[in-house]
Design a protein around this motif. Structure first.
Motif, PDB file in Angstrom:
ATOM      1  N   THR A   7      -1.264  40.285 -30.725  1.00  0.00           N
ATOM      2  CA  THR A   7      -2.559  40.929 -30.878  1.00  0.00           C
ATOM      3  C   THR A   7      -2.308  42.398 -31.206  1.00  0.00           C
ATOM      4  O   THR A   7      -1.158  42.834 -31.270  1.00  0.00           O
ATOM      5  CB  THR A   7      -3.433  40.761 -29.626  1.00  0.00           C
ATOM      6  OG1 THR A   7      -4.774  41.207 -29.914  1.00  0.00           O
ATOM      7  CG2 THR A   7      -2.879  41.529 -28.430  1.00  0.00           C
ATOM      8  N   ILE A   8      -3.379  43.152 -31.456  1.00  0.00           N
ATOM      9  CA  ILE A   8      -3.187  44.563 -31.799  1.00  0.00           C
ATOM     10  C   ILE A   8      -2.876  45.373 -30.540  1.00  0.00           C
ATOM     11  O   ILE A   8      -3.347  45.063 -29.452  1.00  0.00           O
ATOM     12  CB  ILE A   8      -4.411  45.149 -32.538  1.00  0.00           C
ATOM     13  CG1 ILE A   8      -5.695  44.949 -31.733  1.00  0.00           C
ATOM     14  CG2 ILE A   8      -4.533  44.530 -33.926  1.00  0.00           C
ATOM     15  CD1 ILE A   8      -6.920  45.645 -32.333  1.00  0.00           C
ATOM     16  N   ALA A   9      -2.077  46.418 -30.724  1.00  0.00           N
ATOM     17  CA  ALA A   9      -1.683  47.259 -29.591  1.00  0.00           C
ATOM     18  C   ALA A   9      -2.825  48.153 -29.121  1.00  0.00           C
ATOM     19  O   ALA A   9      -2.946  48.471 -27.943  1.00  0.00           O
ATOM     20  CB  ALA A   9      -0.472  48.117 -29.968  1.00  0.00           C
ATOM     21  N   LYS A  10      -3.691  48.559 -30.073  1.00  0.00           N
ATOM     22  CA  LYS A  10      -4.810  49.438 -29.712  1.00  0.00           C
ATOM     23  C   LYS A  10      -5.948  49.228 -30.709  1.00  0.00           C
ATOM     24  O   LYS A  10      -5.737  48.795 -31.841  1.00  0.00           O
ATOM     25  CB  LYS A  10      -4.365  50.909 -29.744  1.00  0.00           C
ATOM     26  CG  LYS A  10      -3.896  51.372 -31.125  1.00  0.00           C
ATOM     27  CD  LYS A  10      -3.429  52.818 -31.117  1.00  0.00           C
ATOM     28  CE  LYS A  10      -2.962  53.241 -32.514  1.00  0.00           C
ATOM     29  NZ  LYS A  10      -2.463  54.629 -32.547  1.00  0.00           N
ATOM     30  N   ILE A 124      -4.446  47.109 -39.452  1.00  0.00           N
ATOM     31  CA  ILE A 124      -3.558  46.364 -38.552  1.00  0.00           C
ATOM     32  C   ILE A 124      -2.245  47.116 -38.366  1.00  0.00           C
ATOM     33  O   ILE A 124      -1.748  47.266 -37.248  1.00  0.00           O
ATOM     34  CB  ILE A 124      -3.304  44.938 -39.087  1.00  0.00           C
ATOM     35  CG1 ILE A 124      -4.593  44.104 -39.032  1.00  0.00           C
ATOM     36  CG2 ILE A 124      -2.199  44.247 -38.293  1.00  0.00           C
ATOM     37  CD1 ILE A 124      -4.525  42.795 -39.802  1.00  0.00           C
ATOM     38  N   HIS A 125      -1.695  47.632 -39.469  1.00  0.00           N
ATOM     39  CA  HIS A 125      -0.445  48.403 -39.382  1.00  0.00           C
ATOM     40  C   HIS A 125      -0.632  49.653 -38.524  1.00  0.00           C
ATOM     41  O   HIS A 125       0.250  50.031 -37.748  1.00  0.00           O
ATOM     42  CB  HIS A 125       0.023  48.798 -40.780  1.00  0.00           C
ATOM     43  CG  HIS A 125       0.564  47.642 -41.562  1.00  0.00           C
ATOM     44  ND1 HIS A 125       0.724  47.676 -42.930  1.00  0.00           N
ATOM     45  CD2 HIS A 125       0.969  46.407 -41.176  1.00  0.00           C
ATOM     46  CE1 HIS A 125       1.214  46.515 -43.344  1.00  0.00           C
ATOM     47  NE2 HIS A 125       1.362  45.726 -42.300  1.00  0.00           N
ATOM     48  N   GLN A 126      -1.786  50.296 -38.676  1.00  0.00           N
ATOM     49  CA  GLN A 126      -2.059  51.502 -37.887  1.00  0.00           C
ATOM     50  C   GLN A 126      -2.205  51.175 -36.406  1.00  0.00           C
ATOM     51  O   GLN A 126      -1.750  51.930 -35.540  1.00  0.00           O
ATOM     52  CB  GLN A 126      -3.336  52.169 -38.397  1.00  0.00           C
ATOM     53  CG  GLN A 126      -3.723  53.426 -37.635  1.00  0.00           C
ATOM     54  CD  GLN A 126      -4.851  54.177 -38.308  1.00  0.00           C
ATOM     55  OE1 GLN A 126      -4.634  54.891 -39.281  1.00  0.00           O
ATOM     56  NE2 GLN A 126      -6.073  54.007 -37.819  1.00  0.00           N
ATOM     57  N   ALA A 127      -2.831  50.034 -36.109  1.00  0.00           N
ATOM     58  CA  ALA A 127      -3.046  49.637 -34.708  1.00  0.00           C
ATOM     59  C   ALA A 127      -1.737  49.256 -34.024  1.00  0.00           C
ATOM     60  O   ALA A 127      -1.546  49.488 -32.832  1.00  0.00           O
ATOM     61  CB  ALA A 127      -4.022  48.465 -34.645  1.00  0.00           C
ATOM     62  N   GLY A 128      -0.801  48.681 -34.796  1.00  0.00           N
ATOM     63  CA  GLY A 128       0.442  48.194 -34.204  1.00  0.00           C
ATOM     64  C   GLY A 128       0.224  46.844 -33.530  1.00  0.00           C
ATOM     65  O   GLY A 128      -0.908  46.453 -33.237  1.00  0.00           O
ATOM     66  N   LEU A 129       1.313  46.149 -33.286  1.00  0.00           N
ATOM     67  CA  LEU A 129       1.230  44.813 -32.686  1.00  0.00           C
ATOM     68  C   LEU A 129       1.948  44.774 -31.344  1.00  0.00           C
ATOM     69  O   LEU A 129       2.939  45.466 -31.131  1.00  0.00           O
ATOM     70  CB  LEU A 129       1.868  43.760 -33.608  1.00  0.00           C
ATOM     71  CG  LEU A 129       1.297  43.606 -35.019  1.00  0.00           C
ATOM     72  CD1 LEU A 129       2.006  42.471 -35.736  1.00  0.00           C
ATOM     73  CD2 LEU A 129      -0.202  43.365 -34.984  1.00  0.00           C
ATOM     74  N   VAL A 130       1.420  43.944 -30.451  1.00  0.00           N
ATOM     75  CA  VAL A 130       2.119  43.649 -29.201  1.00  0.00           C
ATOM     76  C   VAL A 130       2.216  42.138 -29.045  1.00  0.00           C
ATOM     77  O   VAL A 130       1.374  41.388 -29.549  1.00  0.00           O
ATOM     78  CB  VAL A 130       1.401  44.239 -27.952  1.00  0.00           C
ATOM     79  CG1 VAL A 130       1.516  45.743 -27.924  1.00  0.00           C
ATOM     80  CG2 VAL A 130      -0.060  43.795 -27.880  1.00  0.00           C
ATOM     81  N   GLN A 131       3.268  41.709 -28.366  1.00  0.00           N
ATOM     82  CA  GLN A 131       3.448  40.294 -28.058  1.00  0.00           C
ATOM     83  C   GLN A 131       3.113  40.072 -26.593  1.00  0.00           C
ATOM     84  O   GLN A 131       3.629  40.771 -25.722  1.00  0.00           O
ATOM     85  CB  GLN A 131       4.886  39.860 -28.332  1.00  0.00           C
ATOM     86  CG  GLN A 131       5.145  38.396 -28.012  1.00  0.00           C
ATOM     87  CD  GLN A 131       6.559  37.967 -28.351  1.00  0.00           C
ATOM     88  OE1 GLN A 131       7.347  38.743 -28.870  1.00  0.00           O
ATOM     89  NE2 GLN A 131       6.893  36.721 -28.052  1.00  0.00           N
ATOM     90  N   LEU A 208       4.580  43.470 -24.871  1.00  0.00           N
ATOM     91  CA  LEU A 208       5.713  44.228 -25.391  1.00  0.00           C
ATOM     92  C   LEU A 208       5.476  44.572 -26.851  1.00  0.00           C
ATOM     93  O   LEU A 208       4.921  43.750 -27.595  1.00  0.00           O
ATOM     94  CB  LEU A 208       7.004  43.397 -25.261  1.00  0.00           C
ATOM     95  CG  LEU A 208       7.403  42.938 -23.855  1.00  0.00           C
ATOM     96  CD1 LEU A 208       8.585  41.998 -23.933  1.00  0.00           C
ATOM     97  CD2 LEU A 208       7.707  44.136 -22.970  1.00  0.00           C
ATOM     98  N   PRO A 209       5.891  45.755 -27.287  1.00  0.00           N
ATOM     99  CA  PRO A 209       5.751  46.102 -28.704  1.00  0.00           C
ATOM    100  C   PRO A 209       6.429  45.040 -29.567  1.00  0.00           C
ATOM    101  O   PRO A 209       7.516  44.557 -29.222  1.00  0.00           O
ATOM    102  CB  PRO A 209       6.453  47.458 -28.821  1.00  0.00           C
ATOM    103  CG  PRO A 209       6.420  48.017 -27.428  1.00  0.00           C
ATOM    104  CD  PRO A 209       6.522  46.838 -26.509  1.00  0.00           C
ATOM    105  N   PHE A 210       5.800  44.712 -30.675  1.00  0.00           N
ATOM    106  CA  PHE A 210       6.336  43.668 -31.546  1.00  0.00           C
ATOM    107  C   PHE A 210       6.568  44.244 -32.941  1.00  0.00           C
ATOM    108  O   PHE A 210       5.673  44.833 -33.540  1.00  0.00           O
ATOM    109  CB  PHE A 210       5.375  42.487 -31.632  1.00  0.00           C
ATOM    110  CG  PHE A 210       5.868  41.361 -32.523  1.00  0.00           C
ATOM    111  CD1 PHE A 210       6.736  40.404 -32.020  1.00  0.00           C
ATOM    112  CD2 PHE A 210       5.452  41.271 -33.846  1.00  0.00           C
ATOM    113  CE1 PHE A 210       7.201  39.371 -32.823  1.00  0.00           C
ATOM    114  CE2 PHE A 210       5.913  40.238 -34.653  1.00  0.00           C
ATOM    115  CZ  PHE A 210       6.783  39.281 -34.143  1.00  0.00           C
TER     116      PHE A 210
END
Length: 214
Positions: A7-10, A124-131, A208-210
């Motif tokens: 999902t998105i980090a933020k 999506i790239h700006q938000a970042g992803l987390v697992q 965790l950051p993905f």
């Protein structure tokens, strides 16, 4: 092997200007369709003068709920590209609303598809992803004599300590990924010659950051 739950980090917003039209993608994490609809209404209320507020969302561990809307744009030129951008990133529990302020220059169907897709992907790239990873708590009862060797083992294995209680012995609680619980218990049992008492406690979700594999 199961796909990671991403999902998105933020929550975030990203804007692109294409031939004088402003495209603003607002992304938010949600856990229900009701929450997604509320966010869509919120963005619509903030952008009453916009020409379009198109959206898509994917909700559920297996993306059981997927919706999209062109909101007045030509059929298939907005909602589907937004949804496909979420799908391509393999996201869960995310809603994307793309607000368009028309700049007076028509983009054509292909141009619209690219615009809605690109602004969503960049958001999506700006938000970042987390697992999201499910973990169990292992409660390990250890003697004071064995406590330091246990801490060394946990550091070596990069296992996070949740809590420690000191009494006649020490109870050290650690977080372990659920798919590693049996292996970890067996490893601890072997390493400490079956001198530990180990019980499984509550579960939690850790994020965790993905970094996607290019």
């Amino acid at each position: 092997m199961n796909e990671p739950f991403l999902t998105i980090a933020k929550d975030t917003a990203f804007e692109l200007v294409i031939k004088k039209s402003r495209f603003i993608c607002s992304l938010k994490r949600v856990n229900s369709e009701t929450a997604a609809q509320e966010f869509i209404k919120e963005i619509q209320a903030q952008n009453k003068k916009a020409n379009h507020n198109c959206f898509a969302y994917m909700i559920g561990d297996n993306d059981q709920v997927q919706r999209e809307s062109d909101n007045g744009e030509p059929s298939g030129t907005a909602g589907v590209p937004i949804l496909e951008s979420l799908q391509l990133a393999k996201l869960h529990n995310v809603v994307a609303v793309v607000t368009r302020y028309f700049g007076g220059i028509k983009l054509g169907a292909g141009g619209l598809i690219r615009a809605y897709s690109n602004v969503t992907t960049k958001a999506i790239h700006q938000a970042g992803l987390v697992q999201r990873i499910q973990q169990a708590t292992l409660n390990i009862t250890v003697s004071y004599r064995q406590h330091d060797p246990l801490l060394y083992y946990l550091k070596e294995k990069q296992l996070e300590i949740a809590n420690e209680q000191y009494g006649a012995n020490v109870i050290t609680s650690v977080f372990v990924d659920t798919d590693q619980v049996k292996t970890t218990i067996q490893d601890l049992t072997n390493r400490f010659n079956d001198q530990l008492e180990i019980s499984e406690g509550e579960k939690r979700f850790n994020e965790l950051p993905f970094e996607s594999q290019k």
